[in-house]
Write an enzyme that holds these catalytic residues in place. Structure first.
Site, PDB file in Angstrom:
ATOM      1  N   GLN A  45      11.115  13.333  -1.617  1.00 17.55           N
ATOM      2  CA  GLN A  45      10.173  12.679  -2.468  1.00 17.55           C
ATOM      3  C   GLN A  45       9.564  13.464  -3.990  1.00 17.55           C
ATOM      4  O   GLN A  45       9.374  12.680  -4.520  1.00 17.55           O
ATOM      5  CB  GLN A  45       8.944  12.465  -1.510  1.00 17.55           C
ATOM      6  N   TYR A  56      12.474  -4.867   3.162  1.00 21.27           N
ATOM      7  CA  TYR A  56      13.358  -4.619   2.247  1.00 21.27           C
ATOM      8  C   TYR A  56      14.982  -5.047   2.697  1.00 21.27           C
ATOM      9  O   TYR A  56      15.486  -5.380   1.819  1.00 21.27           O
ATOM     10  CB  TYR A  56      13.437  -3.057   2.052  1.00 21.27           C
TER      11      TYR A  56
END
Length: 383
Positions: free
Chosen positions: A127, A232
């Site tokens: 991240q 997604y």
């Protein structure tokens, strides 16, 4: 071991890959840093700031490349710069890998090339390396300010002695990182905000920021599929796509500001706003096409240009918004690169402690995902 920083050397790019603060972090890790003179100037980082942080200044790009084991860049290296590469060098940057025409050249030179856009964003340890998120966050914010500058009325509602000024109606198409930041920024400026995305699961995020979700009816089966995949991996039906287009068309016809954010790595951006919809929009309304550089979400948009349609709609082809916030976007990007570079360092004890060593491991879930060339081979799967 030296890390090199080169100038973007193009008029549309003001960012720099490594900032003076990042130089300090790299030096603490044991690296030396050499930067091309003037590379940080457009981001308001003068050579003197780099020198104060402990970096060396080189007079040319070639000098940086020949001195460095790792070369950092914002965009792809200029073609002439690849000629200076030698076997074993590492290149790190946002290299647009699926459109990059130099991968065979990098492989032939024996360079290991990491494209930061390929970072697996679902990994928690990745991240702090996510360049797409760090740059998109700033881009979503700036896109709203660009729209406010182009729009001939204010965003918030005003109560005046001459009458009430109605708030601007803003529609955001695409609710990823950039879209969510655009919603938040437009709301802070006092606009009424609506948003749409092919992922129905984005509704909760939109509403949490005070935006109105442009709802498209769907069957119970479709709703369950979209929910179970997180949105997604959901492939909408032709009917859903058609129904969504009708809902968006109606919203845009009443909108003052439209911001489009949809981009697909390695492919042309999807067309979200067609000429027929533009013809229905009000004179003076503004569209910010954040995907103008990859084909455009808006029909007729031109990268880095603002055009006005026959019915008075302004279309802004915003091809590189992060570059407009060069100081801050460079800071975030440099932090992303430093965090990735730490994954390349051999663990303590693997090599003599007196020298810094690299550990290139294509089995590593991050390195392996980002490496587009290694061992004189192109590793990127074609799309």
């Amino acid at each position: 071991m030296k890390i090199g920083v080169i100038s973007a050397d193009i008029t549309s790019e003001s960012r720099v890959a490594i900032t003076p603060d990042a130089v300090k972090k790299l030096r603490k890790l044991g690296f030396e840093v050499v930067i091309q003179s003037g590379a940080g100037q457009s981001a308001y980082y003068a050579d003197e700031l780099y020198q104060a942080a402990g970096a060396d200044i080189a007079s040319s790009r070639t000098e940086v490349i020949t001195q460095s084991k790792i070369i950092t860049t914002v965009n792809d290296l200029p073609a002439e710069a690849t000629e200076s590469l030698s076997s074993g060098q590492i290149v790190i940057g946002m290299l647009d890998p699926y459109r990059n025409t130099q991968l065979d050249t990098y492989a032939a030179k024996g360079a290991t090339v990491f494209a930061m856009e390929l970072l697996p964003r679902t990994l928690s340890r990745a991240q702090n390396m996510d360049v797409l998120s760090s740059q998109a966050n700033l881009a979503g914010y700036k896109a709203v300010l660009l729209a406010a500058n182009e729009y001939s009325r204010p965003f918030p509602m005003f109560m005046t002695s001459a009458g009430t000024v109605k708030p601007a109606k803003v529609v955001i198409l695409g609710v990823g990182v950039a879209g969510l930041q655009a919603i938040a920024t437009a709301k802070r400026l006092g606009a009424v905000v609506e948003a749409s995305d092919l992922r129905p699961t984005a509704r909760e995020q939109v509403e949490s920021l005070g935006g109105k979700w442009l709802d498209v009816p769907m069957s119970a089966e479709e709703a369950e599929t979209a929910k179970s995949t997180g949105g997604y991996a959901w492939t909408p039906s032709e009917q859903y796509v058609k129904d969504q287009a009708a809902v968006v068309d109606k919203a845009l016809s009443n909108a003052d500001i439209v911001i489009t954010t949809a981009q697909i790595p390695g492919r042309n951006a999807p067309r979200l706003v067609h000429g027929a919809t533009l013809a229905k929009m009000k004179a003076g309304s503004v569209l910010i096409d954040m995907a103008a550089g990859t084909g455009g979400n808006v029909e007729g948009s031109v990268p880095n240009e603002t055009i006005t349609t026959d019915n008075g709609v302004r279309i802004v082809g915003a091809a590189n918004i992060p570059s407009m916030l060069a100081a801050q976007s460079s800071d975030l990007y440099a932090n992303n690169l430093v965090n990735f570079i730490t994954t390349l360092i051999a663990p303590a004890g693997d090599e003599a402690s007196a020298s810094l060593a690299l550990n290139l491991d294509m089995e590593d879930e991050i390195q392996g995902a980002l490496a587009v060339t290694h061992d004189s081979q192109v590793r990127l799967a074609k799309r």
